[in-house]
Design a protein around this motif. Sequence first.
Motif, PDB file in Angstrom:
ATOM      1  N   ASN A 173      -0.345  -6.372  30.947  1.00 54.43           N
ATOM      2  CA  ASN A 173       0.880  -6.304  30.154  1.00 54.43           C
ATOM      3  C   ASN A 173       0.633  -5.515  28.885  1.00 54.43           C
ATOM      4  N   LEU A 174       1.685  -4.959  28.327  1.00 52.94           N
ATOM      5  CA  LEU A 174       1.628  -4.229  27.067  1.00 52.94           C
ATOM      6  C   LEU A 174       2.685  -4.788  26.128  1.00 52.94           C
ATOM      7  N   GLY A 210       2.975  -4.876  51.517  1.00 52.86           N
ATOM      8  CA  GLY A 210       2.425  -5.959  50.715  1.00 52.86           C
ATOM      9  C   GLY A 210       3.456  -6.557  49.773  1.00 52.86           C
ATOM     10  N   TRP A 211       3.014  -7.524  48.961  1.00 53.44           N
ATOM     11  CA  TRP A 211       3.906  -8.230  48.047  1.00 53.44           C
ATOM     12  C   TRP A 211       3.102  -8.775  46.870  1.00 53.44           C
ATOM     13  N   VAL A 212       3.805  -9.238  45.848  1.00 49.47           N
ATOM     14  CA  VAL A 212       3.180  -9.840  44.677  1.00 49.47           C
ATOM     15  C   VAL A 212       2.739 -11.255  45.043  1.00 49.47           C
ATOM     16  N   LYS A 213       1.427 -11.512  44.950  1.00 47.11           N
ATOM     17  CA  LYS A 213       0.837 -12.760  45.456  1.00 47.11           C
ATOM     18  C   LYS A 213       0.946 -13.906  44.427  1.00 47.11           C
ATOM     19  N   PRO A 214       0.730 -15.150  44.880  1.00 43.78           N
ATOM     20  CA  PRO A 214       0.816 -16.302  43.970  1.00 43.78           C
ATOM     21  C   PRO A 214      -0.090 -16.191  42.745  1.00 43.78           C
ATOM     22  N   SER A 215      -1.313 -15.667  42.911  1.00 45.03           N
ATOM     23  CA  SER A 215      -2.224 -15.543  41.765  1.00 45.03           C
ATOM     24  C   SER A 215      -1.654 -14.609  40.703  1.00 45.03           C
ATOM     25  N   GLN A 216      -0.958 -13.562  41.125  1.00 47.50           N
ATOM     26  CA  GLN A 216      -0.334 -12.631  40.188  1.00 47.50           C
ATOM     27  C   GLN A 216       0.869 -13.272  39.508  1.00 47.50           C
ATOM     28  N   GLN A 217       1.619 -14.030  40.276  1.00 44.24           N
ATOM     29  CA  GLN A 217       2.777 -14.703  39.698  1.00 44.24           C
ATOM     30  C   GLN A 217       2.345 -15.754  38.676  1.00 44.24           C
ATOM     31  N   PHE A 218       1.242 -16.439  38.954  1.00 47.20           N
ATOM     32  CA  PHE A 218       0.720 -17.411  37.997  1.00 47.20           C
ATOM     33  C   PHE A 218       0.312 -16.713  36.701  1.00 47.20           C
ATOM     34  N   TRP A 219      -0.365 -15.558  36.830  1.00 50.35           N
ATOM     35  CA  TRP A 219      -0.732 -14.785  35.631  1.00 50.35           C
ATOM     36  C   TRP A 219       0.507 -14.360  34.875  1.00 50.35           C
ATOM     37  N   PHE A 220       1.534 -13.882  35.582  1.00 48.40           N
ATOM     38  CA  PHE A 220       2.774 -13.468  34.932  1.00 48.40           C
ATOM     39  C   PHE A 220       3.424 -14.641  34.197  1.00 48.40           C
ATOM     40  N   GLN A 221       3.511 -15.791  34.845  1.00 50.88           N
ATOM     41  CA  GLN A 221       4.122 -16.975  34.218  1.00 50.88           C
ATOM     42  C   GLN A 221       3.389 -17.363  32.947  1.00 50.88           C
ATOM     43  N   ARG A 222       2.059 -17.378  33.008  1.00 45.89           N
ATOM     44  CA  ARG A 222       1.258 -17.771  31.848  1.00 45.89           C
ATOM     45  C   ARG A 222       1.406 -16.754  30.717  1.00 45.89           C
ATOM     46  N   ASN A 226       3.113 -17.426  27.015  1.00 45.44           N
ATOM     47  CA  ASN A 226       2.369 -17.177  25.772  1.00 45.44           C
ATOM     48  C   ASN A 226       3.135 -16.243  24.851  1.00 45.44           C
ATOM     49  N   LEU A 227       3.736 -15.205  25.420  1.00 44.61           N
ATOM     50  CA  LEU A 227       4.501 -14.251  24.621  1.00 44.61           C
ATOM     51  C   LEU A 227       5.752 -14.901  24.047  1.00 44.61           C
ATOM     52  N   ARG A 228       6.377 -15.761  24.817  1.00 45.23           N
ATOM     53  CA  ARG A 228       7.569 -16.460  24.321  1.00 45.23           C
ATOM     54  C   ARG A 228       7.218 -17.373  23.157  1.00 45.23           C
ATOM     55  N   ARG A 229       6.110 -18.092  23.285  1.00 40.94           N
ATOM     56  CA  ARG A 229       5.684 -18.978  22.194  1.00 40.94           C
ATOM     57  C   ARG A 229       5.396 -18.188  20.924  1.00 40.94           C
ATOM     58  N   ALA A 230       4.747 -17.043  21.070  1.00 43.25           N
ATOM     59  CA  ALA A 230       4.430 -16.221  19.897  1.00 43.25           C
ATOM     60  C   ALA A 230       5.697 -15.680  19.253  1.00 43.25           C
ATOM     61  N   TYR A 231       6.686 -15.354  20.064  1.00 40.90           N
ATOM     62  CA  TYR A 231       7.900 -14.729  19.544  1.00 40.90           C
ATOM     63  C   TYR A 231       8.789 -15.723  18.800  1.00 40.90           C
ATOM     64  N   VAL A 232       8.848 -16.946  19.287  1.00 41.51           N
ATOM     65  CA  VAL A 232       9.740 -17.921  18.650  1.00 41.51           C
ATOM     66  C   VAL A 232       9.106 -18.576  17.424  1.00 41.51           C
ATOM     67  N   MET A 284      10.605 -14.638  38.027  1.00 41.60           N
ATOM     68  CA  MET A 284      11.061 -13.876  36.861  1.00 41.60           C
ATOM     69  C   MET A 284      12.313 -14.498  36.248  1.00 41.60           C
ATOM     70  N   VAL A 285      13.225 -14.955  37.089  1.00 47.06           N
ATOM     71  CA  VAL A 285      14.432 -15.610  36.577  1.00 47.06           C
ATOM     72  C   VAL A 285      14.058 -16.860  35.785  1.00 47.06           C
ATOM     73  N   GLU A 286      13.139 -17.652  36.311  1.00 49.40           N
ATOM     74  CA  GLU A 286      12.707 -18.872  35.629  1.00 49.40           C
ATOM     75  C   GLU A 286      12.022 -18.575  34.300  1.00 49.40           C
ATOM     76  N   ALA A 287      11.281 -17.471  34.231  1.00 42.73           N
ATOM     77  CA  ALA A 287      10.588 -17.119  32.984  1.00 42.73           C
ATOM     78  C   ALA A 287      11.583 -16.892  31.856  1.00 42.73           C
ATOM     79  N   GLY A 288      12.714 -16.289  32.156  1.00 49.69           N
ATOM     80  CA  GLY A 288      13.789 -16.170  31.185  1.00 49.69           C
ATOM     81  C   GLY A 288      13.740 -14.968  30.267  1.00 49.69           C
ATOM     82  N   ASP A 289      12.678 -14.164  30.322  1.00 45.53           N
ATOM     83  CA  ASP A 289      12.595 -13.043  29.402  1.00 45.53           C
ATOM     84  C   ASP A 289      12.826 -11.690  30.074  1.00 45.53           C
TER      85      ASP A 289
END
Length: 389
Positions: A173-174, A210-222, A226-232, A284-289
């Motif tokens: 991520n950037l 192929g597709w985006v795997k569970p391990s990648q989705q877990f990284w994305f969620q985390r 973290n970014l949401r917590r920092a922003y608020v 992504m919908v659940e993440a909210g950002d």
Amino acid sequence: MVMGRKIQSLSLSHVLVAMLAFSHLAVALAAQKHLRFGPNGKFKILQVADMHFGDGKVTPCLNVLPTQMHTCSDVNTTVFIDRMIRAEKPDLIVFTGDNIFGFDATDAAKSLSAAFAPAISSNIPWAAILGNHDQESTLSREGVMKHIVGLKNTLSQVNPADAHVIDGFGNYNLEISGVKGSSYQNKSVLNLYFLDSGDYSTVPSIPGYGWVKPSQQFWFQRTSANLRRAYVSQPVPHKEPAPGLVYFHIPLPEFASFDSSNFTGVKQEGISSASVNSGFFTTMVEAGDVKAVFTGHDHLNDFCGQLTDIQLCYGGGFGYHAYGKAGWSRRARVVVASLEKTEKGDWGAVKSIKTWKRLDNHLLTAIDGQALWSKSPAGGRRKKQVGGA
């Protein structure tokens, strides 16, 4: 002989240590390249989808007009990138996979360096992810990503340092900070996520891509959390998360949710997604950002359609050695995020995200201008789309 083997062993050990040190240095240097909004309160991203670069001027074009065929090659792709960079002057260039067409690239490293040469020489930061054809030459999928990371001016990463187990190569991520000198200068007001959507299924009972795997989705969620917590948090606390944009190559099954009545652009071929739904759209919908997703892969599709408050967008076919449609111009997508002005006249949070495409014709014609997302005065979202670039 014994001493000779000992010296050789020590040399190999030293080489491995040096390689590890260089790898850490590359990551550290990438981290030092800070992305932020300009003094005009804008940040512009140029998306280049499916270059399909081969061996340069000896690699012919596909699906162009007969009058173009004789002189058309990978060079046309390079010239198009140069023209786009000069015309749009982006703050970041994003390459969304199938950067080279491995089967027609004699030397993967050489082809990759040539494909990214316009971005490298522009001194504009750039990032890349992999498609399904990048690894079909002389480098493995990991090897391709490592070569990309070693190129000048790139912010690409092989994988996040804190993700010890993650599928694929090129998940990172950037963060894009607010205007220097503003109250948001040390806060990421726009977040970009890059993921490896794979190449082909490795599960024998599941055919296709192929597709985006569970391990990648877990990284994305985390990462998103973290970014949401920092922003608020302080300074300048917010109730809403900073907007996020997501880039990967193979479209999601949800891209098939649209017809001509509810998207902007064209759909000229089927949606070549994985044959299974990994659930990443729901994640992504659940993440909210996440406000918009950008893919490539289907060269004859260039539309954006909104589903559950997320815009799903194609970049449109860019490369001349990629399949296309004779007479239908190659194209690139531009996205611009704009900041709002605070009551004190300071630059604040992201107010709107807009997009358009440019065609590779003599005018670099801009088409299909639309608003992807905008912030309402109350902090909500407007869904209105507007024309013009």
